[in-house]
Scaffold this motif. Structure first.
Motif, PDB file in Angstrom:
ATOM      1  N   GLY A  32      36.979  43.410  36.562  1.00 14.22           N
ATOM      2  CA  GLY A  32      37.528  44.705  36.190  1.00 14.22           C
ATOM      3  C   GLY A  32      36.587  45.470  35.281  1.00 14.22           C
ATOM      4  N   GLU A  33      35.696  44.780  34.575  1.00 12.50           N
ATOM      5  CA  GLU A  33      34.706  45.455  33.738  1.00 12.50           C
ATOM      6  C   GLU A  33      33.754  46.260  34.611  1.00 12.50           C
ATOM      7  N   GLY A  34      33.338  45.675  35.679  1.00 12.03           N
ATOM      8  CA  GLY A  34      32.479  46.293  36.669  1.00 12.03           C
ATOM      9  C   GLY A  34      32.595  45.460  37.922  1.00 12.03           C
ATOM     10  N   PRO A  35      32.521  46.062  39.089  1.00 13.35           N
ATOM     11  CA  PRO A  35      32.710  45.303  40.317  1.00 13.35           C
ATOM     12  C   PRO A  35      31.753  44.123  40.488  1.00 13.35           C
ATOM     13  N   GLN A  36      30.566  44.221  39.907  1.00 14.67           N
ATOM     14  CA  GLN A  36      29.589  43.137  40.050  1.00 14.67           C
ATOM     15  C   GLN A  36      29.800  42.013  39.043  1.00 14.67           C
ATOM     16  N   ASP A  37      30.638  42.261  38.028  1.00 17.81           N
ATOM     17  CA  ASP A  37      30.947  41.239  37.038  1.00 17.81           C
ATOM     18  C   ASP A  37      32.092  40.389  37.568  1.00 17.81           C
ATOM     19  N   VAL A  38      31.826  39.118  37.836  1.00 16.41           N
ATOM     20  CA  VAL A  38      32.833  38.247  38.419  1.00 16.41           C
ATOM     21  C   VAL A  38      33.163  37.099  37.481  1.00 16.41           C
ATOM     22  N   ASP A  39      34.374  36.582  37.633  1.00 10.35           N
ATOM     23  CA  ASP A  39      34.825  35.486  36.799  1.00 10.35           C
ATOM     24  C   ASP A  39      35.998  34.814  37.508  1.00 10.35           C
ATOM     25  N   GLY A  40      36.334  33.634  37.060  1.00  5.61           N
ATOM     26  CA  GLY A  40      37.476  32.933  37.627  1.00  5.61           C
ATOM     27  C   GLY A  40      37.071  31.974  38.720  1.00  5.61           C
ATOM     28  N   PRO A  41      38.082  31.415  39.360  1.00  3.45           N
ATOM     29  CA  PRO A  41      37.799  30.406  40.384  1.00  3.45           C
ATOM     30  C   PRO A  41      37.118  30.990  41.613  1.00  3.45           C
ATOM     31  N   VAL A  42      36.339  30.166  42.257  1.00  4.85           N
ATOM     32  CA  VAL A  42      35.690  30.522  43.516  1.00  4.85           C
ATOM     33  C   VAL A  42      36.636  30.085  44.633  1.00  4.85           C
ATOM     34  N   TYR A  43      36.775  30.909  45.673  1.00  2.98           N
ATOM     35  CA  TYR A  43      37.694  30.597  46.762  1.00  2.98           C
ATOM     36  C   TYR A  43      37.099  31.016  48.100  1.00  2.98           C
ATOM     37  N   VAL A  44      37.767  30.613  49.167  1.00  2.00           N
ATOM     38  CA  VAL A  44      37.324  30.887  50.533  1.00  2.00           C
ATOM     39  C   VAL A  44      38.263  31.897  51.178  1.00  2.00           C
ATOM     40  N   ALA A  45      37.686  32.821  51.953  1.00  2.00           N
ATOM     41  CA  ALA A  45      38.476  33.799  52.708  1.00  2.00           C
ATOM     42  C   ALA A  45      37.846  33.982  54.078  1.00  2.00           C
ATOM     43  N   VAL A  46      38.669  34.356  55.060  1.00  2.00           N
ATOM     44  CA  VAL A  46      38.116  34.669  56.380  1.00  2.00           C
ATOM     45  C   VAL A  46      37.511  36.066  56.317  1.00  2.00           C
TER      46      VAL A  46
END
Length: 97
Positions: A32-46
């Motif tokens: 939410g700070e910036g779209p390129q700033d990521v945090d939290g668990p890594v997950y899989v999506a189709v």
């Protein structure tokens, strides 16, 4: 929907027949700070749109993901769009180059 960054792919040669036509992507949600700033668990999506590593994407979850995937694949999350530009407070915070 949630903004997330594509970190990579998951390769699976044996999977349920409903998943055969999909690439599986490894994602992490935007903070939410910036779209390129990521945090939290890594997950899989189709992947429904052909997204690549490093791109910012929109992810649908739950029933919306199953509908987007055609309801014949068991999925909790689906990439439904690739972000071209993200504008927050009148300022461009991300531009896909």
């Amino acid at each position: 929907m949630q903004l997330a960054r594509v970190l990579g792919q998951v390769v699976s040669t044996v999977k349920q027949s409903g998943l055969d036509r999909f690439t599986l992507l490894l994602l992490q949600d935007s903070t939410g700070e910036g779209p390129q700033d990521v945090d939290g668990p890594v997950y899989v999506a189709v992947d429904l749109v052909g997204a690549g590593v490093g791109e910012i994407v929109l992810v649908a979850s739950g029933g919306a993901a199953r509908v987007a995937a055609g309801a014949d694949a068991p999925t909790d999350r689906a990439v439904v769009a690739i972000a071209d530009t993200v504008i927050r407070g009148g300022s461009v915070t991300y531009r896909n180059t």
